[in-house]
Scaffold this active site. Structure first.
Site, PDB file in Angstrom:
ATOM      1  N   ASP A  86       0.876  -1.178   0.000  1.00 53.94           N
ATOM      2  CA  ASP A  86       0.000   0.000   0.000  1.00 53.94           C
ATOM      3  C   ASP A  86       0.909   1.221   0.000  1.00 53.94           C
ATOM      4  OD1 ASP A  86      -2.221   1.593  -0.016  1.00 53.94           O
ATOM      5  OD2 ASP A  86      -3.077   0.824   1.862  1.00 53.94           O
ATOM      6  N   ASP A 121      -3.564   7.386  -3.451  1.00 57.41           N
ATOM      7  CA  ASP A 121      -4.921   7.844  -3.757  1.00 57.41           C
ATOM      8  C   ASP A 121      -5.426   8.789  -2.672  1.00 57.41           C
ATOM      9  OD1 ASP A 121      -4.656   5.392  -2.272  1.00 57.41           O
ATOM     10  OD2 ASP A 121      -6.822   5.224  -2.249  1.00 57.41           O
ATOM     11  N   GLY A 187     -11.620   4.001   1.007  1.00 60.16           N
ATOM     12  CA  GLY A 187     -12.432   4.939   1.784  1.00 60.16           C
ATOM     13  C   GLY A 187     -13.532   4.268   2.591  1.00 60.16           C
TER      14      GLY A 187
HETATM   15  N1  GUN Z   1      -6.288   1.403   3.404  1.00 57.67           N
HETATM   16  C1  GUN Z   1      -7.536   1.519   3.892  1.00 57.67           C
HETATM   17  N2  GUN Z   1      -8.273   2.328   3.108  1.00 57.67           N
HETATM   18  C2  GUN Z   1      -7.494   2.726   2.084  1.00 57.67           C
HETATM   19  C3  GUN Z   1      -7.704   3.563   0.937  1.00 57.67           C
HETATM   20  O1  GUN Z   1      -8.786   4.111   0.703  1.00 57.67           O
HETATM   21  N3  GUN Z   1      -6.631   3.712   0.090  1.00 57.67           N
HETATM   22  C4  GUN Z   1      -5.425   3.100   0.336  1.00 57.67           C
HETATM   23  N4  GUN Z   1      -4.439   3.281  -0.537  1.00 57.67           N
HETATM   24  N5  GUN Z   1      -5.218   2.323   1.410  1.00 57.67           N
HETATM   25  C5  GUN Z   1      -6.243   2.134   2.268  1.00 57.67           C
END
Ligand code: GUN
Length: 633
Positions: A86, A121, A187
């Site tokens: 992430d 994002d 989100g």
């Molecule tokens: N981890 C939990 N929610 C989100 C999100 O909306 N975007 C990203 N990149 N990681 C997350």
């Protein structure tokens, strides 16, 4: 993404990465390289086959960064399978500090050898105004678009849009047409944390049905086993979650129907890795670190147990029933189930023509599900007042053995009225009594008393009842025509099965088996679901009477050559198709000039057909260049 088994929007699939395939549905446990709770080997032994970690956390920590840059993220986590990273969106959203740009953090993920990398994002909170959420969607898309073409990692393009469904749709479409090969729904953590499963139903569905079906759908943060069945039913393939550690930190244990406090637990379930190894008291009295570890193991097991069950439910095509039954285990889930029922009309498009499993009717909620919507859509025309008179038979006669008594058939053939039989809270044509789901059903019998209204009494002596319209017809022929109307659309039956055709009955079972015309096989009735498999002669008629693209899959000329010899149609050779195709239904395989080349069973529904590139799209039963099929008994 390749589909292996399907059940509505749910699928067992395979997604390939540089470090191996991910079998879906699954969850990627979150690994925090700063605070290792369980080793990756321990997690693999509990069911993990892929992981997610955070590139932002690695990048900010000098030691981790150097190790990752030198040896790669797989070495850092001690795992050689698929790893997703992430971007730090969530951290920057919570702590409002952005130390790196989108381009920098994506470059870093590529550099450390991540299999799936995420852009930075913009997290759209559930309470964002439409304007603010739209800005998040557009900026997220801009950040995907600003990247050069990337081929050394799969890019994850999150779908944002808060609770504005038009924006979820827009975001799903933008991300689907970008270079993203993987689509997480973002989100949603605040919705998950607050058990707002009903809102999640809307968010997942509006993201999923507007996204590219060949790309996996991931639910960011969706790791509570209680909601996973419903999420998979709505098309989520992959989850990630730190819930196994988050709950453990609060001395809470995950179960398939909710979470429970360690202080209130009487015993561990048999499936728990703690069962038989520790008493509840031993875990309660363990050191905080050891307790945290043990509860994390239990929690991860609960998640993988549930996923295993969900997978089996998909395999048996019983996921809807599973979710329907499980929704009673918690009021918030039940509320979400009611929201799901509001979407039955959309979900119906993805349901197979029939399922391997028996249809369950529990109560009035069951009749708001997708199959009932399909029945209403397909049979509504029968009920309209201008379609002639109909007569509802008493439920006493709704027994296949009795309804087909010679007296019944004789009476039927001397009349011209429609005979309907009660089926749960509705009525269906008597001719459909062997077709899915009408016969393949187990019902509680809990129906409204007024739904049993009987319009005509059954004459014991076989004489025509008072006032009934006389006529002349053949019961077998009417039956095959009604099934064809239900399967291919109103009005098809009479054309597909003209008066001159011959309806054959199985010598061993006495059931309808096949329909022939001038010695050629038009169709065979399948014993397991009461629908037709078409022969080439039947396909030719359906081809003549279906205008435009109706009931068709158009293939490339190269493919047509093979399909005409009886080989399956692969997705990558499909050029055009009828958007209304029902998965599991018969389709006509045609070439560019609309020549019929084969007939077969569609593997996917129309809305999905155009997206897949891998695997079989139509299982061909017969090509036009094969020798004619024989009618076997
Ligand atoms: N981890 C939990 N929610 C989100 C999100 O909306 N975007 C990203 N990149 N990681 C997350």
């Amino acid at each position: 993404m390749e589909i292996i088994h399907r059940d509505g929007l749910a699928r067992i699939g395979k997604f390939s990465t540089a470090h191996g395939d991910i079998q879906t549905p699954t969850i990627l446990p979150v690994v925090n390289p700063n605070i290792p709770t369980l080793t990756t080997e321990e997690m693999v032994s509990l069911g993990a086959r892929a992981f997610i970690t955070n590139s932002y956390i690695i990048r900010r920590n000098t030691k981790l960064r150097e190790r990752a840059e030198k040896y790669g993220v797989h070495s850092l986590l001690g795992f050689d399978g698929p790893i997703m990273t992430d971007s730090g969106t969530f951290q920057s959203h919570v702590y409002s500090d952005v130390e790196f740009s989108n381009v920098e953090i994506v470059d870093f993920q590529r550099k450390i050898g991540s299999d799936i990398s995420t852009i930075l994002d913009i997290f759209s909170e559930p309470d964002f105004s439409h304007d603010r959420a739209k800005e998040a969607v557009l900026e997220t898309h801009r950040r995907m678009a600003e990247l050069p073409p990337i081929d050394d990692t799969i890019m994850a393009g999150p779908i944002q849009g808060s609770l504005h469904m038009d924006l979820r749709k827009m975001s799903a479409e933008l991300m689907s047409s970008s270079q993203a090969g993987y689509l997480p729904i973002g989100g949603v953590v605040p919705l998950l944390e607050n058990y707002r499963y009903d809102d999640l139903v809307d968010v997942i569905l509006s993201s999923k049905v507007n996204a590219d079906f060949s790309k996996p759908i991931h639910l960011f943060g969706g790791g509570h086993p209680m909601f996973m069945g419903m999420a998979v039913l709505l098309g989520v393939d992959i989850f990630d979650s730190a819930s196994y550690v988050k709950y453990a930190r609060d001395n809470r244990m995950l179960f398939q129907d909710g979470s429970r406090d360690l202080s209130k637990i009487g015993s561990f379930p048999r499936w728990s890795p703690l069962y038989g190894k520790y008493t509840v008291d031993e875990v309660r009295n363990a050191s905080p670190e050891e307790r945290f570890r043990l509860l994390s193991m239990h929690n991860l097991s609960a998640i993988f147990n549930e996923l295993e069950e969900i997978r089996e439910q998909i395999y048996q095509q019983r996921l809807w029933q599973y979710v329907e039954a499980r929704s009673r285990s918690h009021p918030y889930l039940f509320r979400a189930f009611l929201r799901l029922l509001d979407h039955s009309g959309s979900l119906e498009k993805f349901e197979d023509l029939s399922k391997k499993s028996t249809f369950f009717y529990f109560d009035e909620y069951s009749e708001r599900g997708p199959y009932f919507r399909r029945i209403e859509r397909n049979l509504g025309y029968l009920m309209s007042p201008d379609k002639g008179k109909f007569r509802v038979l008493s439920p006493d006669h709704w027994h296949p053995g009795r309804i087909h008594s010679l007296e019944f058939v004789s009476l039927y053939e001397r009349t011209s009225e429609r005979f309907l039989v009660p089926w749960n809270n509705t009525v269906i044509p008597v001719e459909l009594d062997e077709t899915y789901p009408f016969q393949q059903m187990i019902s509680s019998g809990l129906v409204r008393p007024d739904s049993m209204a009987v319009a005509g009494e059954w004459p014991a002596d076989g004489k025509l009842p008072e006032g009934i319209e006389s006529g002349s017809r053949n019961f077998r022929l009417e039956r095959v025509r009604t099934v064809a109307d239900f399967q291919f659309g109103s009005g098809t039956g009479r054309k597909l099965f003209p008066d001159a055709c011959e309806v054959r009955v199985s010598r061993s079972t006495g059931r309808l088996r096949s329909v022939l015309l001038d010695g050629r096989l038009l169709a065979t009735l399948r014993a397991h679901d009461g629908f037709f498999t078409l022969g080439i002669a039947g396909a030719e008629i359906l081809h003549d009477i279906s205008p435009g693209l109706e009931n068709r899959v158009v293939v490339t000329d190269d493919s047509a050559e093979f399909n005409a010899q009886g080989y399956n149609v692969f997705f990558k050779f499909v050029k055009k198709f009828d958007n209304a195709i029902i998965a599991g239904n018969e389709v006509l395989v045609v070439d560019d000039a609309d020549h019929l080349v084969a007939v077969g069973k569609s593997v996917a529904s129309g809305p999905e057909m155009g997206y897949y590139r891998k695997g079989v799209a139509v299982k061909v039963h017969r090509g036009v260049r094969e020798k004619p099929e024989a009618d076997q008994d």
